[in-house]
Design a protein around this motif. Structure first.
Motif, PDB file in Angstrom:
ATOM      1  N   ARG A  16       0.838  -1.206   0.000  1.00  0.00           N
ATOM      2  CA  ARG A  16       0.000   0.000   0.000  1.00  0.00           C
ATOM      3  C   ARG A  16       0.874   1.257   0.000  1.00  0.00           C
ATOM      4  NH1 ARG A  16      -1.390  -3.273   3.741  1.00  0.00           N
ATOM      5  NH2 ARG A  16      -0.811  -1.916   5.449  1.00  0.00           N
ATOM      6  N   PHE A  17       0.875   1.949  -1.157  1.00  0.00           N
ATOM      7  CA  PHE A  17       1.711   3.128  -1.315  1.00  0.00           C
ATOM      8  C   PHE A  17       0.968   4.202  -2.085  1.00  0.00           C
ATOM      9  CE2 PHE A  17       4.502  -0.517  -0.985  1.00  0.00           C
ATOM     10  CZ  PHE A  17       5.357  -0.120   0.029  1.00  0.00           C
ATOM     11  N   ASN A  18       1.360   5.446  -1.880  1.00  0.00           N
ATOM     12  CA  ASN A  18       0.874   6.573  -2.656  1.00  0.00           C
ATOM     13  C   ASN A  18       2.041   7.124  -3.460  1.00  0.00           C
ATOM     14  OD1 ASN A  18      -1.780   6.631  -1.451  1.00  0.00           O
ATOM     15  ND2 ASN A  18      -0.805   7.461   0.375  1.00  0.00           N
ATOM     16  N   ILE A  19       1.806   7.355  -4.750  1.00  0.00           N
ATOM     17  CA  ILE A  19       2.809   7.978  -5.600  1.00  0.00           C
ATOM     18  C   ILE A  19       2.481   9.473  -5.634  1.00  0.00           C
ATOM     19  CG2 ILE A  19       3.842   8.046  -7.899  1.00  0.00           C
ATOM     20  CD1 ILE A  19       4.206   5.378  -6.356  1.00  0.00           C
ATOM     21  N   VAL A  20       3.389  10.299  -5.151  1.00  0.00           N
ATOM     22  CA  VAL A  20       3.169  11.742  -5.038  1.00  0.00           C
ATOM     23  C   VAL A  20       3.921  12.421  -6.182  1.00  0.00           C
ATOM     24  CG1 VAL A  20       3.409  13.761  -3.562  1.00  0.00           C
ATOM     25  CG2 VAL A  20       3.019  11.508  -2.531  1.00  0.00           C
ATOM     26  N   GLN A  21       3.193  12.979  -7.133  1.00  0.00           N
ATOM     27  CA  GLN A  21       3.823  13.675  -8.254  1.00  0.00           C
ATOM     28  C   GLN A  21       4.222  15.078  -7.816  1.00  0.00           C
ATOM     29  OE1 GLN A  21       1.211  13.557 -11.615  1.00  0.00           O
ATOM     30  NE2 GLN A  21       1.354  11.344 -11.802  1.00  0.00           N
ATOM     31  N   TYR A  57       8.624  12.383  -8.818  1.00  0.00           N
ATOM     32  CA  TYR A  57       7.658  11.921  -7.829  1.00  0.00           C
ATOM     33  C   TYR A  57       8.363  11.300  -6.639  1.00  0.00           C
ATOM     34  CZ  TYR A  57       8.418   7.336  -9.997  1.00  0.00           C
ATOM     35  OH  TYR A  57       8.995   6.185 -10.492  1.00  0.00           O
ATOM     36  N   ARG A  58       7.631  11.189  -5.552  1.00  0.00           N
ATOM     37  CA  ARG A  58       8.102  10.535  -4.340  1.00  0.00           C
ATOM     38  C   ARG A  58       7.082   9.483  -3.959  1.00  0.00           C
ATOM     39  NH1 ARG A  58      11.595  14.470  -0.787  1.00  0.00           N
ATOM     40  NH2 ARG A  58      11.338  12.741   0.588  1.00  0.00           N
ATOM     41  N   VAL A  59       7.420   8.647  -3.003  1.00  0.00           N
ATOM     42  CA  VAL A  59       6.541   7.557  -2.589  1.00  0.00           C
ATOM     43  C   VAL A  59       6.184   7.749  -1.123  1.00  0.00           C
ATOM     44  CG1 VAL A  59       6.363   5.057  -2.308  1.00  0.00           C
ATOM     45  CG2 VAL A  59       7.587   5.991  -4.265  1.00  0.00           C
ATOM     46  N   GLN A  60       4.910   7.524  -0.805  1.00  0.00           N
ATOM     47  CA  GLN A  60       4.444   7.585   0.577  1.00  0.00           C
ATOM     48  C   GLN A  60       3.912   6.211   0.965  1.00  0.00           C
ATOM     49  OE1 GLN A  60       0.905   9.890   1.446  1.00  0.00           O
ATOM     50  NE2 GLN A  60       1.607  10.246   3.535  1.00  0.00           N
ATOM     51  N   CYS A  61       4.319   5.749   2.140  1.00  0.00           N
ATOM     52  CA  CYS A  61       3.809   4.489   2.670  1.00  0.00           C
ATOM     53  C   CYS A  61       2.338   4.673   3.019  1.00  0.00           C
ATOM     54  CB  CYS A  61       4.602   4.078   3.904  1.00  0.00           C
ATOM     55  SG  CYS A  61       3.955   2.605   4.731  1.00  0.00           S
ATOM     56  N   ASP A  69      12.156   9.277  -1.183  1.00  0.00           N
ATOM     57  CA  ASP A  69      12.484   9.043  -2.578  1.00  0.00           C
ATOM     58  C   ASP A  69      12.209   7.574  -2.907  1.00  0.00           C
ATOM     59  OD1 ASP A  69      13.973  10.372  -4.937  1.00  0.00           O
ATOM     60  OD2 ASP A  69      14.936   8.408  -4.723  1.00  0.00           O
ATOM     61  N   GLU A  70      11.841   7.297  -4.131  1.00  0.00           N
ATOM     62  CA  GLU A  70      11.504   5.927  -4.531  1.00  0.00           C
ATOM     63  C   GLU A  70      12.651   4.956  -4.278  1.00  0.00           C
ATOM     64  OE1 GLU A  70       9.692   3.628  -8.401  1.00  0.00           O
ATOM     65  OE2 GLU A  70      11.225   5.159  -8.736  1.00  0.00           O
TER      66      GLU A  70
END
Length: 81
Positions: A16-21, A57-61, A69-70
């Motif tokens: 479960r992750f969110n990709i933050v542009q 983009y970055r990744v959020q748990c 960072d990814e």
């Protein structure tokens, strides 16, 4: 984004992750009020205004909320379960 992720903070989330542009906006601010004085296009920056060179983009748990960072999530995803 075709590699497994694992959260380095909670160490359990692998799904479960969110990709933050990230979209940058080059601006010049009034030093006293903080109001935007000018917005720049990418090809018209002033000499001392560096263009944004960070990640797209970055990744959020999705479990604990950590944003990184990814590459951080990929490195932990490479570890065996």
């Amino acid at each position: 984004m075709s590699t497994p992720y694992k959260c380095p903070n909670c160490k359990t989330n692998r799904s479960r992750f969110n990709i933050v542009q990230q979209v940058s906006q080059a601006v010049k601010l009034d030093p006293h009020s903080g109001d935007i004085v000018r917005e720049y296009q990418e090809n018209e920056l002033e000499p001392f205004h560096l263009p944004y060179n960070g990640p797209d983009y970055r990744v959020q748990c999705g479990a604990c909320g950590l944003i990184e960072d990814e590459r951080t999530f990929i490195k932990f995803g490479e570890q065996p379960r």
